[in-house]
Write a protein that holds these residues in place. Structure first.
Motif, PDB file in Angstrom:
ATOM      1  N   MET A   1       0.836  -1.200   0.000  1.00 15.53           N
ATOM      2  CA  MET A   1       0.000   0.000   0.000  1.00 15.53           C
ATOM      3  C   MET A   1       0.874   1.255   0.000  1.00 15.53           C
ATOM      4  N   TYR A   2       1.809   1.299   0.908  1.00 15.32           N
ATOM      5  CA  TYR A   2       2.781   2.389   0.884  1.00 15.32           C
ATOM      6  C   TYR A   2       4.001   1.977   1.709  1.00 15.32           C
ATOM      7  N   GLY A   3       5.095   2.679   1.495  1.00 17.96           N
ATOM      8  CA  GLY A   3       6.305   2.404   2.257  1.00 17.96           C
ATOM      9  C   GLY A   3       6.660   3.623   3.092  1.00 17.96           C
ATOM     10  N   PHE A   4       7.594   3.471   3.993  1.00 19.13           N
ATOM     11  CA  PHE A   4       8.039   4.601   4.808  1.00 19.13           C
ATOM     12  C   PHE A   4       9.496   4.364   5.203  1.00 19.13           C
ATOM     13  N   ARG A   5      10.194   5.445   5.407  1.00 23.46           N
ATOM     14  CA  ARG A   5      11.578   5.315   5.863  1.00 23.46           C
ATOM     15  C   ARG A   5      11.989   6.593   6.600  1.00 23.46           C
ATOM     16  N   VAL A   6      13.009   6.459   7.388  1.00 20.32           N
ATOM     17  CA  VAL A   6      13.568   7.623   8.071  1.00 20.32           C
ATOM     18  C   VAL A   6      14.752   8.081   7.230  1.00 20.32           C
ATOM     19  N   ASN A   7      14.710   9.332   6.770  1.00 20.71           N
ATOM     20  CA  ASN A   7      15.788   9.801   5.897  1.00 20.71           C
ATOM     21  C   ASN A   7      17.002  10.277   6.716  1.00 20.71           C
ATOM     22  N   ASP A   8      18.010  10.734   6.013  1.00 26.91           N
ATOM     23  CA  ASP A   8      19.263  11.103   6.693  1.00 26.91           C
ATOM     24  C   ASP A   8      19.091  12.244   7.692  1.00 26.91           C
ATOM     25  N   GLU A   9      18.028  13.058   7.477  1.00 23.79           N
ATOM     26  CA  GLU A   9      17.769  14.170   8.428  1.00 23.79           C
ATOM     27  C   GLU A   9      16.935  13.693   9.618  1.00 23.79           C
TER      28      GLU A   9
ATOM     29  N   ASN B   1      13.872  12.507   9.398  1.00 29.35           N
ATOM     30  CA  ASN B   1      12.439  12.713   9.174  1.00 29.35           C
ATOM     31  C   ASN B   1      11.835  11.498   8.455  1.00 29.35           C
ATOM     32  N   TYR B   2      10.526  11.300   8.725  1.00 31.93           N
ATOM     33  CA  TYR B   2       9.814  10.227   8.035  1.00 31.93           C
ATOM     34  C   TYR B   2       9.490  10.615   6.603  1.00 31.93           C
ATOM     35  N   GLU B   3       9.655   9.681   5.684  1.00 30.04           N
ATOM     36  CA  GLU B   3       9.226   9.876   4.291  1.00 30.04           C
ATOM     37  C   GLU B   3       8.244   8.780   3.937  1.00 30.04           C
ATOM     38  N   ILE B   4       7.212   9.167   3.218  1.00 27.88           N
ATOM     39  CA  ILE B   4       6.237   8.170   2.752  1.00 27.88           C
ATOM     40  C   ILE B   4       6.554   7.830   1.298  1.00 27.88           C
ATOM     41  N   LEU B   5       6.573   6.550   0.990  1.00 31.88           N
ATOM     42  CA  LEU B   5       6.838   6.105  -0.386  1.00 31.88           C
ATOM     43  C   LEU B   5       5.526   5.595  -0.971  1.00 31.88           C
ATOM     44  N   GLU B   6       5.148   6.138  -2.111  1.00 32.79           N
ATOM     45  CA  GLU B   6       3.877   5.715  -2.714  1.00 32.79           C
ATOM     46  C   GLU B   6       4.135   4.698  -3.805  1.00 32.79           C
ATOM     47  N   TYR B   7       3.245   3.713  -3.900  1.00 33.30           N
ATOM     48  CA  TYR B   7       3.346   2.714  -4.962  1.00 33.30           C
ATOM     49  C   TYR B   7       2.041   2.713  -5.750  1.00 33.30           C
ATOM     50  N   ASP B   8       2.131   2.703  -7.041  1.00 30.67           N
ATOM     51  CA  ASP B   8       0.955   2.392  -7.857  1.00 30.67           C
ATOM     52  C   ASP B   8       1.383   1.248  -8.757  1.00 30.67           C
ATOM     53  N   GLU B   9       0.985   0.043  -8.376  1.00 32.40           N
ATOM     54  CA  GLU B   9       1.431  -1.127  -9.124  1.00 32.40           C
ATOM     55  C   GLU B   9       0.401  -1.581 -10.147  1.00 32.40           C
ATOM     56  N   SER B  10      -0.660  -0.755 -10.357  1.00 28.86           N
ATOM     57  CA  SER B  10      -1.644  -1.137 -11.368  1.00 28.86           C
ATOM     58  C   SER B  10      -1.051  -0.910 -12.759  1.00 28.86           C
TER      59      SER B  10
ATOM     60  N   LEU C   1       9.014  -4.389   8.714  1.00 27.40           N
ATOM     61  CA  LEU C   1      10.015  -3.367   9.063  1.00 27.40           C
ATOM     62  C   LEU C   1      11.429  -3.901   8.914  1.00 27.40           C
ATOM     63  N   LYS C   2      12.291  -3.109   8.346  1.00 25.10           N
ATOM     64  CA  LYS C   2      13.691  -3.501   8.220  1.00 25.10           C
ATOM     65  C   LYS C   2      14.533  -2.265   8.499  1.00 25.10           C
ATOM     66  N   MET C   3      15.245  -2.226   9.628  1.00 23.60           N
ATOM     67  CA  MET C   3      16.041  -1.056  10.001  1.00 23.60           C
ATOM     68  C   MET C   3      15.186   0.216   9.927  1.00 23.60           C
ATOM     69  N   LYS C   4      15.576   1.156   9.037  1.00 26.95           N
ATOM     70  CA  LYS C   4      14.865   2.431   9.001  1.00 26.95           C
ATOM     71  C   LYS C   4      13.784   2.477   7.922  1.00 26.95           C
ATOM     72  N   GLU C   5      13.485   1.332   7.336  1.00 23.04           N
ATOM     73  CA  GLU C   5      12.486   1.309   6.262  1.00 23.04           C
ATOM     74  C   GLU C   5      11.385   0.311   6.577  1.00 23.04           C
ATOM     75  N   GLY C   6      10.263   0.547   5.981  1.00 21.33           N
ATOM     76  CA  GLY C   6       9.175  -0.407   6.171  1.00 21.33           C
ATOM     77  C   GLY C   6       8.181  -0.331   5.042  1.00 21.33           C
ATOM     78  N   VAL C   7       7.330  -1.326   4.976  1.00 20.60           N
ATOM     79  CA  VAL C   7       6.270  -1.313   3.974  1.00 20.60           C
ATOM     80  C   VAL C   7       4.989  -1.778   4.640  1.00 20.60           C
ATOM     81  N   ARG C   8       3.935  -1.073   4.334  1.00 13.70           N
ATOM     82  CA  ARG C   8       2.623  -1.481   4.838  1.00 13.70           C
ATOM     83  C   ARG C   8       1.910  -2.172   3.686  1.00 13.70           C
ATOM     84  N   PHE C   9       1.379  -3.334   3.979  1.00 14.26           N
ATOM     85  CA  PHE C   9       0.733  -4.109   2.918  1.00 14.26           C
ATOM     86  C   PHE C   9      -0.578  -4.700   3.426  1.00 14.26           C
ATOM     87  N   ARG C  10      -1.418  -5.080   2.476  1.00 16.96           N
ATOM     88  CA  ARG C  10      -2.639  -5.776   2.869  1.00 16.96           C
ATOM     89  C   ARG C  10      -2.651  -7.137   2.199  1.00 16.96           C
TER      90      ARG C  10
END
Ligand code: SF4
Ligand code: SF4
Length: 341
Positions: free
Chosen positions: A64-72, A74-83, A246-255
């Motif tokens: 659905m979306y990913g997230f990670r903590v960047n070098d500063e 801060n949280y970043e949201i990663l968007e996926y459109d796999e259609s 979750l893996k270290m500073k990154e993660g993915v939320r899925f259904r």
């Protein structure tokens, strides 16, 4: 227009040059809709596949979306459109009707599921009408014509050696316009389809309204294993669970697909479970199929594809439940004098 069955292979090759094409096929011993390429042997002879086509619109597992903590920090949201632009060729009328159900759930009543909406918009549906039904098909009783699917972009009516090609939407017309000399003018007589398994839905929706505490659910649930097979093979079941990796500073939320037949499905954080035993879970599944969905959307959530009837390891059969509820409703109607009114 007419399409010779001999032209199916070149047609699939041509379509696959424009979009991903999915066809019924056997993969590792399981029949499902598989992406067409030179290694896939399309099985248009199958009545319907073991696994339904819902995976094309509502994947078994979906990021659905990913997230990670960047070098500063801060949280970043990663968007996926796999259609992607896709076509399903050889989908059956019952499965097209299941898409009407899924459209209701994911696109109406003020709730639009963006993942489903994107995939739905990009999916071209080419339905092939049935010429034979399996012994577990009961589509006609559930309001599906085994030779018609009004919501398909293109309908192929099976006429033996040829198909009648009927474009039913603008998307379908645009696609058929690209089929060039693979099709020709004409029309043949579609081969009839005899669906022998029948049930009567007369009075069933209303009868179920008053059967929440009926002993029928105790009897029915005794043999259920709560394995969830019925929900995974059902083209209309649409429950999902949301989880994260979750893996270290990154993660993915899925259904991923869930099943109301599992005890954890309704388990709450505090330990309470409103459906603690098989009885409540079996009742919920059948009530949702035959009553709750009808009340909310005006149609049954069972399209009569027969997959759950065929695959249930303990032969728990929705057609028998419909018969039993119909008989109880008729008996009650006669008892109160309705039969003579
Ligand atoms: S409940 Fe069973 S017969 Fe009805 S649509 Fe689902 S799998 Fe098919
Ligand atoms: S349930 Fe009806 S539409 Fe579906 S495969 Fe069987 S005959 Fe065809």
């Amino acid at each position: 227009m007419i399409l010779s069955k001999q032209n199916l292979a070149p047609l699939l090759q041509s379509m696959a040059g424009r979009r991903e094409v999915f066809v019924p096929a056997e993969v590792n011993g399981v029949t499902k809709f598989a992406q067409y390429d030179e290694n896939v042997d399309p099985r248009f002879d199958l009545i319907n596949t073991t696994m339904p086509p819902k995976d094309l619109l509502f994947p078994q597992t979906q990021r659905m979306y990913g997230f990670r903590v960047n070098d500063e920090g801060n949280y970043e949201i990663l968007e996926y459109d796999e259609s992607r632009e896709r076509a399903v060729v050889g989908i059956r009328p019952c499965d097209m009707r299941s898409i009407v159900c899924l459209d209701q759930v994911f696109l109406t009543k003020g709730f639009v599921d963006e993942f489903y909406a994107n995939a739905r918009e990009k999916l071209l549906t080419v339905c092939i009408g049935c010429t034979q039904a399996s012994e577990t098909c009961f589509c006609e009783s559930m309001g599906t014509d085994p030779q018609a699917a009004p919501n398909a972009d293109i309908m192929l009516q099976d006429c033996g050696e040829t198909y009648n090609v009927v474009a039913q939407t603008e998307k379908g017309e645009a696609e058929v316009a690209l089929w060039g000399d693979l099709i020709e003018d004409g029309r043949a007589e579609p081969t009839a389809c005899d669906v022998t398994l029948r049930v009567s839905m007369d009075g069933v929706v209303d009868a179920l309204e008053n059967m929440y505490n009926h002993p029928i659910w105790d009897d029915l649930s005794v043999k259920c294993l709560n394995c969830g097979t019925c929900t995974y093979v059902c083209p209309t079941c649409h429950c999902f669970d949301i989880s994260q990796d979750l893996k270290m500073k990154e993660g993915v939320r899925f259904r991923c697909w869930d099943s109301c037949m599992f005890s954890e499905y309704t388990a709450m954080a505090g330990g309470h479970n409103p459906r603690p035993t098989k009885k409540e879970r079996v009742r919920n599944r059948f009530m949702h199929k035959l009553n709750f969905f009808e009340r909310r959307y005006g149609m049954s959530l069972c399209v009569g594809c027969g997959r759950c009837v065929e695959k249930c390891p303990v032969a728990l059969d929705i057609t028998r439940l419909i018969d039993d509820v119909g008989s109880l409703a008729a008996a009650e109607f006669a008892e109160i004098g309705g039969a003579n009114a």
